[in-house]
Design a protein around this motif. Structure first.
Motif, PDB file in Angstrom:
ATOM      1  N   GLY A 176       0.808  -1.213   0.000  1.00  0.00           N
ATOM      2  CA  GLY A 176       0.000   0.000   0.000  1.00  0.00           C
ATOM      3  C   GLY A 176       0.840   1.261   0.000  1.00  0.00           C
ATOM      4  N   TYR A 177       0.148   2.371   0.021  1.00  0.00           N
ATOM      5  CA  TYR A 177       0.834   3.654   0.064  1.00  0.00           C
ATOM      6  C   TYR A 177       1.365   3.922   1.465  1.00  0.00           C
ATOM      7  CZ  TYR A 177      -1.972   4.385  -4.160  1.00  0.00           C
ATOM      8  OH  TYR A 177      -2.563   4.265  -5.386  1.00  0.00           O
ATOM      9  N   GLY A 191      -3.633  -3.919  -0.128  1.00  0.00           N
ATOM     10  CA  GLY A 191      -2.639  -2.973  -0.633  1.00  0.00           C
ATOM     11  C   GLY A 191      -3.251  -1.644  -1.019  1.00  0.00           C
ATOM     12  N   ALA A 192      -2.682  -1.033  -2.052  1.00  0.00           N
ATOM     13  CA  ALA A 192      -3.138   0.281  -2.501  1.00  0.00           C
ATOM     14  C   ALA A 192      -4.467   0.162  -3.238  1.00  0.00           C
ATOM     15  CB  ALA A 192      -2.088   0.915  -3.405  1.00  0.00           C
ATOM     16  N   ASP A 234      -6.283  -0.106   5.848  1.00  0.00           N
ATOM     17  CA  ASP A 234      -6.804   0.953   6.716  1.00  0.00           C
ATOM     18  C   ASP A 234      -8.211   0.579   7.182  1.00  0.00           C
ATOM     19  OD1 ASP A 234      -7.595   3.229   7.985  1.00  0.00           O
ATOM     20  OD2 ASP A 234      -7.330   4.570   6.276  1.00  0.00           O
ATOM     21  N   ASN A 280      -5.608   2.766   1.419  1.00  0.00           N
ATOM     22  CA  ASN A 280      -4.984   1.464   1.636  1.00  0.00           C
ATOM     23  C   ASN A 280      -6.036   0.471   2.116  1.00  0.00           C
ATOM     24  OD1 ASN A 280      -2.294   2.106   0.948  1.00  0.00           O
ATOM     25  ND2 ASN A 280      -1.933   2.998   2.964  1.00  0.00           N
TER      26      ASN A 280
END
Length: 465
Positions: free
Chosen positions: A364-365, A434-435, A421, A418
């Motif tokens: 992810g970011y 991930g992103a 999150d 993400n």
């Protein structure tokens, strides 16, 4: 993409954009101002100055200007080093003149900020720091060492020490603050300008590819029948021409069809025709076309499409705009670069909107960069393992900026998050940790049949060149 970007940015120094004539003009303005100030102070206020030395200092600046005018062409643009020398020369000349006219007791000492501001706007960080450091040193020297200002009666014009210290502190603070502020703002404006130029280049390239596809498709479509006839007739001639002289009629037919092919090519012209069918495509087709260069790169790309709960069952046909294809392609490339094994590309639609979501199972970011995604030239330090797995990857600044800019130009809104999150609302699938990028268009902006700009029906028209 990374290689072309490196080629584009190579040698793009901001200082090389400044013409020598521009600095010469500014120096003439400074010379006129210096002469005026000295004349007014000496004639109207009876300030006793070392006029010979003052005129010598100004004369050095005049000679520098005349030499530059005679030796260099009008369109001469300064290199980084040449610009640095010009600014440093002006700073030293002004400091000498201030030394002869009272140092920091002279209110014109504030003009020391001029060379610093110029360097901060047009030169590199290193050159700006050097010019700023020299300005601070000269300001400190002028606070202690200078020729006094005297009136015709011999009185020394000197301000109290506390005010002298205040002038020194104010100039030092102004040099640091204005220099840093000007350099920061100039760098951001320049980065945005260069990134937008790269975006226009990418869009122009994608448009050329789209036009080329239209030409090829039109040629294949219009030449299909005569070429098939030629192929069939040629096969018959090969088999029977040796012992069947009556195939002369077939030979005439070949000639006729060849002439027809020539006429079609002439009718298409150099630019070809604008194939209306290629200006639109089903949503899934456009998404697959955007993802095609990155499907076989070692990661599994999963596609899915379908209506949302309140959407039409029939898949919409959307405008096949170059900015949409290129923007989605950059986002999918970024997902494939950072995914561990899987990338998901989902398309859905309703009566009022069309959405494409791109997700991966990577890391992810970085959380602290979520709000800055899409800024040009954003960089993050890469771990050694990341460098080994993707040695060709240069960063995620310009590519995402181009994608975001192009898609927003088509009317889309982008959301970045993400999957890991717990507060994000874009997906609830634990595999997609991930992103996540969600691209949403108002349907009327890109719908090729029911939108604001539907694709016309009828015969193909010529491409205007």
């Amino acid at each position: 993409m990374a290689e072309s970007n490196q080629t584009f940015w190579r040698g793009q120094e901001r200082s090389s954009w400044i013409r020598l004539r521009t600095l010469i003009l500014l120096r003439w303005v400074a010379i006129v101002g210096q002469l005026t100030a000295i004349t007014v102070a000496q004639r109207y206020y009876d300030v006793q100055l070392e006029l010979g030395l003052c005129y010598l200092a100004i004369g050095i600046s005049v000679m520098g200007n005349l030499t530059a005018i005679l030796l260099f062409p009008q369109n001469k643009r300064l290199t980084e080093f040449e610009n640095f020398l010009m600014v440093l020369f002006d700073l030293l000349q002004l400091s000498i003149l201030l030394y002869l006219t009272g140092g920091l007791n002279n209110p014109f000492a504030l003009l020391l900020l001029g060379p610093v501001t110029i360097s901060a706007n047009v030169m590199s960080t290193r050159s700006t720091l050097i010019v700023g450091a020299v300005a601070i040193v000269l300001t400190t020297v002028l606070a202690e060492f200078h020729l006094p200002l005297r009136t015709s009666l011999g009185l020394v014009l000197d301000i109290p020490d506390i005010l002298l210290f205040g002038n020194w502190a104010a100039i030092i603070i102004a040099i640091v603050f204005i220099g840093a502020y000007s350099h920061r703002v100039s760098s951001e404006v320049q980065s945005m300008s260069e990134a937008l130029a790269a975006t226009h280049m990418a869009l122009a390239r994608e448009q050329k590819l789209t036009d080329l596809g239209g030409v090829v498709a039109a040629a294949a479509h219009e030449l299909g029948t005569p070429l098939a006839t030629i192929k069939l007739t040629s096969a018959e001639l090969i088999e029977e021409l040796d012992d069947r002289p009556d195939l002369k009629e077939d030979a005439a037919l070949i000639r006729e069809q060849a002439d027809r092919c020539r006429d079609i090519l002439r009718d298409m012209g150099r630019a070809g025709k604008d194939d209306l069918h290629l200006r639109q495509a089903p949503l899934s087709t456009v998404v697959n076309e955007a993802a095609e260069p990155h499907v076989g790169r070692g990661k599994e790309v999963h596609f899915s499409e379908g209506p949302a709960q309140d959407g039409d069952v029939q898949q919409p046909s959307i405008l096949r705009k170059p900015e949409i294809i290129h923007g989605l392609r950059n986002l999918i490339q970024n997902a494939v670069d950072f995914a561990r094994a899987n990338v998901w590309v989902e398309a859905e639609w309703t009566d009022s909107r069309i959405t494409v979501s791109i997700m991966d199972d990577g890391r992810g970011y970085p959380p602290h960069m979520i709000g800055r995604i899409g800024d040009p030239f954003m960089r993050r330090r890469r771990a050694e393992s990341d460098q080994r797995s993707r040695p060709e990857y240069e960063g995620m600044g310009l590519g995402l900026f181009i994608a975001k800019t192009l898609l927003e130009r088509s009317g889309a809104e982008l959301e970045f998050a993400n999957g890991s999150d717990p507060y994000q609302h874009l997906t609830d699938n634990p595999e997609r940790r991930g992103a996540i990028v969600k691209v949403t268009w108002p349907r009327k902006l890109i719908d090729a049949q029911k939108g604001d700009t539907p694709v016309p029906s009828g015969s193909n028209t010529r491409i205007q060149v």
